[in-house]
Every structure is written in C-alpha cells, then in structure tokens.
Design an enzyme around this catalytic site. Structure first.
Site, PDB file in Angstrom:
ATOM      1  CB  CYS A  42      -0.882   0.056   1.247  1.00 14.28           C
ATOM      2  SG  CYS A  42      -1.699  -1.466   1.633  1.00 14.28           S
ATOM      3  CG  ASP A 529      -3.176 -14.962  28.300  1.00 20.32           C
ATOM      4  OD1 ASP A 529      -2.622 -16.059  28.210  1.00 20.32           O
ATOM      5  OD2 ASP A 529      -2.565 -13.873  28.317  1.00 20.32           O
TER       6      ASP A 529
END
Lengths: 845, 125
Positions: A42, A529
């Site tokens: 890009c 987590d």
C-alpha cells in the site's frame, strides 16, 4: 522561514509540516498522515502515485508512522490535489473537519461561489456547502490552515459566518426528527378531528339520526358527499407520505408499509366515492355503502403510531449522543510560552496542553508535568478516579478532578480514543445480528405476500361469502392490508441492538458487531489468558521469610540494595517492594551477576548473595530448613530467592505475578452464568495450578507456548463448545481470532479493537461477565420483539382475512386493524427501550 | 355468476403480476464511473436507492456516494453487511462509503430495517 538547501534543520521543519512554504516558485513540503495503509505494498502504491504527479519533487511514505513526506512545487500542485491522489489509491488522509454556519446565501450560485473560495484556500482538502442547513462542512489539514483562515475565506467571498444550526450529524438528525414528529402530530389532529364526526355520521342509527337519514335517501347521499369532501384532505395531506413512499418503493420494485396503508385507505375512499356518485352501478342498493371513517381513522391511528415510534426511536440512541457530547470544545494550549484557548479541532500532535481541576482533558496524550486524579468513567466504565502523574497516559473527554497538569497531545481529531469508540459503536449499532437474516429474507417477500393474501381474501369472500358479498370482500381486503405490520418485524432486531451496543459502551464494553453480540450469548466456555488477564502481568514482592538474625525489613533492604540498578523484572519487583515499605536503599559495591544463579554485591560492608539454590550450593551456603519454605512458596506459584549475608543464609524473598484484586469474584460471576472457565498459560503446571486454585478455576491448560494457544482454543471448540477467549489482544491475537468471541482487555489508549470482537476498555476481568450478561439481555429482548412481531402478523392477518368468521362470526373492522398496526411497532420500540434500564449485576448489588 | 368469474380472473392476474413485478423481474444495473483508481457511483436515497444495482470491477476500491433526500427515519442508515460497514446518512448531505469487493459476486446493501435494498455487483476483471 526561508528555504535553505544546506540547512538540514530547515528541511526537517518543513517536512514536519510545522510551517508550510507557499512562496512562488519555492518548493513546499508537507507531512500528510495517511489512514488505512496496512502493508508495504500500500505504501509503495501511495508513494508511486504521489511521485507520478506533475509538480511533486519527491514523496516518501513511511508505513510505520503512516505518513507521507512530500516536497512539491506550490505553483504546479496543491495540497488538496496531493490528498486527492492519496484518496484515489483508496486511502484516507488525516484531516480535521469543521462545520460552520453561513449566512447570506440567497441563490443557487452562492453554493459554488463559497465552495470555490474554500477549495482554493491552501490546506483545504474538501468543502461542501449545504444550502438546506445553511452550513459548510470543510475538511482541512490542521497543520496547514486553521479554522480562522477557513472562516476568512468565506467572509472574503462576501458571506457571514455563524454558528452552525447543529454541529453533529446526530444533532441535525435529532432536529429533523423533531420536525417530522411535529408534522405527524399535525396530521394526526387533522385526521382525528375530521375522523370522529365522520365515523359518527357513518352510523346515523346510533346517534339518533336514523329517521332523518334513512338508507337510500337523498339526504343521506348528500351527507355522504360531505363526508367524502371532508376526508379528502386527510387522504391527500395527512396520508401523503403513504402515497409518496409507496410510489418511491414501487419504482424500485419493492413495497413497504406505505404501500399497504396507501392501498388500504385509498381503496376505502374510492369505493365510498363510487357509491356516492354512481349508486346505480351496484346491482343491489345495500352495496352502495361508504367507508370514509376507515380512511380518516386509520390514517389518524397510523400517523399517531409513526409519531410515537419516532419519539421512542430517538431515545434508543441516547448512548451515542452521550458519548458525542463528552467531546471537549476547546483546549488550553501552550504555544510559544503563552496559554491560548483554541478549538479542539485545531490541536495538533505534540501540542502541550494545560488542564485545570474540573476541566475536561481535550485530547489523548501523555502527562509531562503535574499530577491529578482523573475521572475516566465515561470512557472506561470504571467509577473510581485514576491517579495520573508524569509519563501516564490521559484520555480525551475524561474529567480532571483534583490538580493541574500539562500533557503532550499524542492523538487528535478522529484518532482519539473517544472518536474511535464512537465510530466503533456507530458501526456496531448499524451492523446486523445473524438472527436478523431470517427476518431479512421474510421482509423481502412480506409486503407483496400480504397484498396477494388480501386479493385472495377478497376473491374468497366475493365468491363464497354471505351477502352483501362485495361489502365483505372490500372490508377484509382493506383490513388485511392495514393490519399487516412489516415495521414491527423490521424494527425488532436493530432497535434492541442499538440499545444493547450503546449500553455496552456506557459500561466500557465495546462490541464490534451484532454478530459478536449474538455469539456472546451462546458461549458456554471461556478461556482466560493468565498473564495480564487474571494476574497483573508483572511480578511483585509477596513474601519475606527471615531465618537468620536479621529483621524482615533489613533482609529486604539488603536484597533491594543489591538489585538497585537491576533491569530484571524479578529485581525490579524487590526494589519496588522495598520502596513501598518506605526503606531507603543503600549503596551496593562490587555488583556481579552470575547467569543462571543470581547476583552478588557488597552492601554496607557485608557480602550479599541473592539467587536460587544453585547459587547457595556453589557458594557453600547451608540452606537447611529454608528449603521446605522455598518449596512451599514455589507450590503457591511464587518464585523464591535465597538471601545469604556474609556466607550464611538469612532468609527467603519471594516474588510472583499477583492475581488482580477482582479476578476471583469475576471468575465466580462467570461460573454463575453457567460458563466453564479455563485458564491458559505458558507457565509450568505447578505455578499454573497454584494461581488456578487461588481464583477458583478448575481446568488449566499449562505450558502452552503462545503459538499454540489458538490450537488449544480449537481443541475446546472440537469438544462442541462455543468458546470465548479473553486476552490482552496483542500476544493473543490468533487465539482471539480462533475463538467464537475474542475479548481483549485494553490498556491505555491503544485499544486493540481490530483484533477482538469485544473490547473491554481498560477493564478488569469482571467486565467479561458483564459483557456476557448484556449480550444475553439484548438477545432476550430481540427474541421477545421477534416473537411478538411474528405472532402479531401471524395471527392478525388470518383474523383480518376473516378466517374466524365461519366459526364464530367474528370479523375485524378495518379501524381495529389500523389501531393494532399502529401500536404494534410502538410496542416493539418500547420493549427495546426497556433495555436502557439494564444494569450490570455488580451495580445492582 | 359471470361477475364472480370475471372478478376472480382479474384477481388471479393481479396476483401473477405482483409476483412477477416484485420477485421475478430482474433489474438492470448501472456501471460505476472510474476516476483515477477508484470506481465511483452516486446514489440518491429516496424511497429506495437510485440506482439500486451498481456494477463494479472486483478487486478495486469502490466509492459510493449516498445522498439522502427524505426525512423518513427508515433510510437514515445504509448497511453493507458483508463489509461490516454502516453509515449514518444525514438528510441532504453526501456521505461516501468506501469499500473494496475483493472477490466477484453480489454484495447487498440495505437500510437498517432491510426495507430499501440495493446490490453491488462485482464482476471479475
């Protein structure tokens, strides 16, 4: 500032866009921030496009800072053309927007005149003038031009600048809705004032005029004629939106509520008028009857329903209005040593901003001076003010409570956290929940199907019905069309979703889409987590155990002094622990790190050893009874370290990643919602189990390397579970993506919104339960609405078609049908609004 | 008797016409104009989307400019569910929606309630 090719600093200044060079024939340079570049390809595309432009000398695009540095000839190319080139590649240029009111526009050519004046101002990227609202929306590069200059351009073109009538699109929308509401109410009053006498006159027997107005008399025909004339304005003015809407829809080969009402009320009026004007065409006299009351009363009721619905709908979006109103209007910026109040749109990255007690923090940034407590509840949902001092991040739109501080702006305009939240909430509110796909499929077929049912009912009554067949046929046809309410179906999901997502934002829970919201209510397992989610994420001092002749504080003091300059997290934890106890550290000499063992140093003339059992053995220190204590600490998931002073053991110091205060209660809440809670961690089994015991988790996945977390989530899904994954959003991105719903716990202003389905803004774990509760409440609300809408239409249409007539002789009057239809959609919206009362359980107490 | 047969016949014809008009006839699309690298189309929102079928090339960015010319709250939002995009359309204002259909296919856009519908047809190329 003059351009000097040899002056590196000069070039740098210009490149940073601090001060553009606009002299003739002199190269200008500008820094443009570019949004939406995700890959180096890009960046290359943008760079190539810019370099290919006539007048651009050089363009360099930096992907990591998402900026383009362009040097160009100001005579040949303008900044807006540069921005245009970037846009053509499909990226956005970081600009600010300004809406201003313009007075004195009298003609169509004014629009282009003002637009030209604005667009030729350097730094203005785009200007659109809206003659309807008498305002201009100007997009500009804040580094190149400021609001004053933009206004001057308008004044220069011969127009006055005022405050815009309404600044935000939402405000304008609100104003438009109010106008619409007022119009609808006027239409309602007209229809009802005409409708009631017309209805009375339709049944002369009931009001004692039966003898004066016998059926078939000329007098009755004249009265009917008056009724027809009276209801004409109701049909043509109060009902005009039905005809306009129906025609517009028809041209697009679709049909909606307007179509149904338009056909219904006009059929009734036309039939009646034919009966008045040409009674002889009917084979039998009693067929020449009028339904003018249907036209007037149904119009009145439906219009009233629309007005009520509009009122209720504008409340569904209060959350976003609240968020938008949080934005500060001005900022006190320190430029060239002077304090200056400027509009918040003109703040640029790097500005130093002063915030006094009671004021709003205008944009995101980092504190450079001073300290204070800041109320962040509006963004994070946390009600306790947060202490801020030098180096801490502050969030725009939060309120400074106690002290003054200065901070450096790091994010402005649409990059601020608040702007991102608003954008995300808006997108989510407009997105579709999967449950709506069924409704969408139905909606596409609904209205034409209703018309077909209406025609079939007409045919059935006309062919097989009792006398007068034509009258019955017309009545059922009109009733079927009018009772059907596609709006209730169509509104059911989006309105609840809008309220639910808004409610989430109020509580610091950002839901990415309707999809995420719907899936969250189906979850039956949740993976947490460990590091940073259940625990704080960095070690801190937990235990000091003395076994020699020193005091606890002395032991800690010596150990901390050894670790004074340490950058090791374990060492930092010890130093921080000593600081918290108010110990003044001593000087350490002869510091030596022994890899894999620990450290040694001389403090206050005594030789200190700090490390694991290997260090003690190597140095010949007897560990004796302390060994059991060390093992016990290790069992608790802590990291014990031996401390020896002058060759003999003095004690143990343990550090551990501590559990967040509310983790245990949050996990209890999750279990209370019937979810299986699983902990995932890279730690060894023993440490993991210790933490799990502490917070009450039964299932542990230990020793999972980060790359493998997504796989573990997949395994859980293979057990047939809908799995939610909670992580910090940075290291856990693949696992968050794999999970059915990924929830990221945000920290600071860098909220990892893209990686997750639900973002808990700087939240604690307790918000996970709140998010799931909210999704369940919202889905329940949606289901209630859908159930109501389907049952209503499913029962109402057959009844209106006269299905009950053969059994019970019951037939619905079109007026009752109109009332039912008008209030069914109001009910749906009102039910969705009930969600606004929803509160998370912790607050409920 | 004869009137009944005529009325029922007319009714059946109407039903067939309605089904054909709303469900079985295909709409013609309008190709988006290409300016620079972006394919652009201008859509008026009033009782529906005009045009409501926009033909574009897949893999290239598309900019759809919506202008809402009515006050009805039904059309205040346009939703591209395949792209997870939704935009508020203030009355009388041009709002650009930028998306890139990566694969050829039909992508539907609609108002929030799904009453107004349009299609973005991405062709290979």
């Amino acid at each position: 500032m003059e351009y000097d090719e040899d002056d590196d600093e000069g070039i740098l200044m210009k490149v940073r866009g601090v001060e553009p060079v606009c002299e003739m024939g002199v190269p200008g340079s500008v820094r443009l921030s570019i949004a939406g570049m995700t890959c180096w390809r890009c960046a290359l595309r943008v760079e190539e496009a810019l370099n290919n432009m006539d007048g651009v000398e050089s363009a360099v695009v930096n992907l990591s800072s998402a900026e383009a540095f362009v040097t160009y000839d100001t005579r040949k190319v303008s900044v807006s053309e540069l921005a245009g080139a970037i846009r053509k590649e499909g990226f956005d240029v970081g600009t600010s927007c300004l809406t201003m009111g313009i007075k004195g526009m009298r003609c169509a050519s004014c629009v282009s005149k003002i637009e030209d004046a604005l667009n030729s101002t350097p730094g203005v990227v785009d200007a659109v003038v809206n003659p309807a609202s008498e305002s201009a929306r100007v997009e500009y590069l804040p580094g190149l031009v400021d609001a004053d200059t933009v206004e001057q351009a308008v004044v220069g073109a011969g127009y006055a600048v005022g405050r815009p009538s309404a600044e935000e699109p939402e405000d304008r929308e609100q104003a438009a809705r109010q106008r619409e509401h007022a119009t609808l109410m006027k239409k309602f009053w007209l229809s009802i004032i005409i409708g009631v006498p017309v209805m009375a006159l339709s049944y002369p027997d009931y009001i004692g005029l039966g003898e004066l107005l016998p059926r078939g008399s000329t007098a009755l025909r004249i009265v009917w004629g008056f009724m027809g004339l009276l209801t004409l304005p109701v049909l043509l003015w109060a009902g005009n939106q039905f005809f306009i809407g129906a025609w517009n829809a028809f041209r697009h080969r679709s049909a909606d509520m307007h179509t149904l009402i338009a056909i219904g009320i006009s059929s009734a009026w036309i039939y009646s008028t034919v009966a008045v004007l040409f009674p002889w065409i009917f084979p039998r006299a009693e067929l020449a009857d009028v339904f003018y009351d249907v036209t007037a009363i149904v119009t009145a009721l439906v219009v009233l329903g629309m007005a009520l619905e509009l009122r209720a709908r504008s409340r569904t979006n209060e959350a976003i209005k609240k968020l938008m109103s949080l934005q500060a209007r001005t900022a006190r910026v320190i430029r060239d040593g002077k304090e200056e109040d400027i509009p918040v749109e003109e703040v640029v990255v790097g500005d130093i901003i002063l915030v006094r007690p009671g004021e709003k923090v205008p944009v995101d940034g980092v504190v450079t001076e001073g300290s204070s407590a800041v109320d962040e509840s509006m963004v994070t949902g946390e009600s306790i003010p947060v202490e801020k001092s030098t180096g801490d991040e502050v969030i725009g739109a939060t309120i400074n409570k106690t002290g003054s501080f200065k901070f450096r702006a790091s994010k402005v305009g649409k990059d601020t956290m608040l702007s991102q939240i608003i954008r995300m909430v808006q997108d989510a509110q407009g997105s579709k929940a999967p449950i709506q796909r069924v409704v969408d499929r139905v909606a596409g077929y609904f209205v034409p199907t209703v018309i077909i049912i209406g025609i079939l009912a007409f045919m059935a009554w006309f062919t097989f019905g009792p006398e007068p067949q034509l009258i019955y046929a017309v009545v059922v046809f009109v009733s079927v069309l009018i009772i059907a309410c596609p709006c209730a179906l169509g509104l059911a999901t989006p309105t609840s979703l809008m309220v639910g997502v808004g409610k989430g934002a109020e509580n610091g829970i950002l839901i990415k889409s309707g999809d995420a919201l719907e899936t969250a209510h189906k979850l039956n397992a949740i993976v947490l987590d460990k590091t940073g989610t259940i625990t704080v994420g960095r070690p801190s001092l937990t235990d000091v155990v003395v076994s020699g002749g020193v005091t606890e504080n002395d032991l800690l003091l010596y150990a901390a002094s050894v670790e004074r300059g340490s950058e090791h997290p374990l060492g930092e934890a010890i130093v921080e622990g000593a600081r918290q106890r108010g110990l003044a550290l001593l000087k350490a000499d002869n510091f030596k790190a022994i890899p894999g063992h620990g450290v040694e140093a001389v403090v206050a003339g005594r030789r200190l050893l700090l490390g694991n059992i290997k260090l003690m053995r190597a140095e010949g220190v007897a560990t004796g009874g302390a060994k059991a204590g060390a093992e016990r600490l290790a069992d608790e998931g802590k990291t014990p370290m031996y401390v020896a002073i002058d060759g003999s053991l003095a004690g143990l110091i343990a550090v551990a990643d501590t559990v967040k205060e509310d983790s245990a209660s949050a996990i209890r809440a999750l279990k209370g919602l019937g979810l299986e809670v699983v902990m995932i961690t890279g730690d060894n089994e023993r440490t993991a189990q210790a933490i799990a015991r502490e917070v009450g988790i039964d299932r542990v996945m230990a020793e999972v390397v980060p790359e493998d977390k997504a796989h573990q989530v997949r395994l859980l899904q293979l057990e047939g579970k809908k799995v939610g994954m909670v992580g910090d959003g940075i290291n856990d991105a693949p696992a968050l993506a794999q999970a059915d719903v990924g929830m990221a716990i945000g920290t600071g202003t860098d909220v990892a919104m893209e990686a997750s389905d639900i973002t808990l803004v700087k939240g604690s774990l307790s918000k996970v339960a709140t998010a799931i509760e909210l999704s369940r409440a919202t889905m329940r609300n949606i289901k209630e609405n859908l159930f109501g809408a389907f049952v209503y239409n499913g029962l109402g249409i057959p009844v209106a078609a006269g299905l009950l007539y053969p059994f019970s002789g019951m037939l619905l009057s079109p007026i009752i049908a109109g009332a039912a239809m008008a209030f069914s959609s109001v009910t749906v919206v009102t039910n969705a609004n009930r969600l606004r009362m929803w509160k998370p359980r912790e607050v409920r107490g | 008797m004869i009137t009944k047969i005529i009325v029922d016949a007319v009714g059946l014809v109407l039903i067939v016409l309605i089904a054909w008009y709303f469900w079985f006839s295909r709409k013609k699309g309008e190709a988006a104009a290409v300016s620079g690298g972006v394919q652009e189309a201008y859509i008026i929102v009033k009782g529906g989307y005009t045009p409501d079928v926009i033909i574009v090339k897949a893999g290239k960015p598309v900019r759809l400019i919506f202008e809402r010319r009515e006050a009805s709250p039904c059309s205040e939002r346009v939703v591209f569910k395949d792209f997870n995009v939704s935009r508020l359309l203030p009355e009388g204002e041009k709002v650009a929606v930028e998306i890139t259909p990566e694969r050829p296919g039909e992508y539907e856009f609609a108002c929030q309630m799904g009453m107004f519908r349009g299609r973005l047809v991405a062709e290979a190329g």
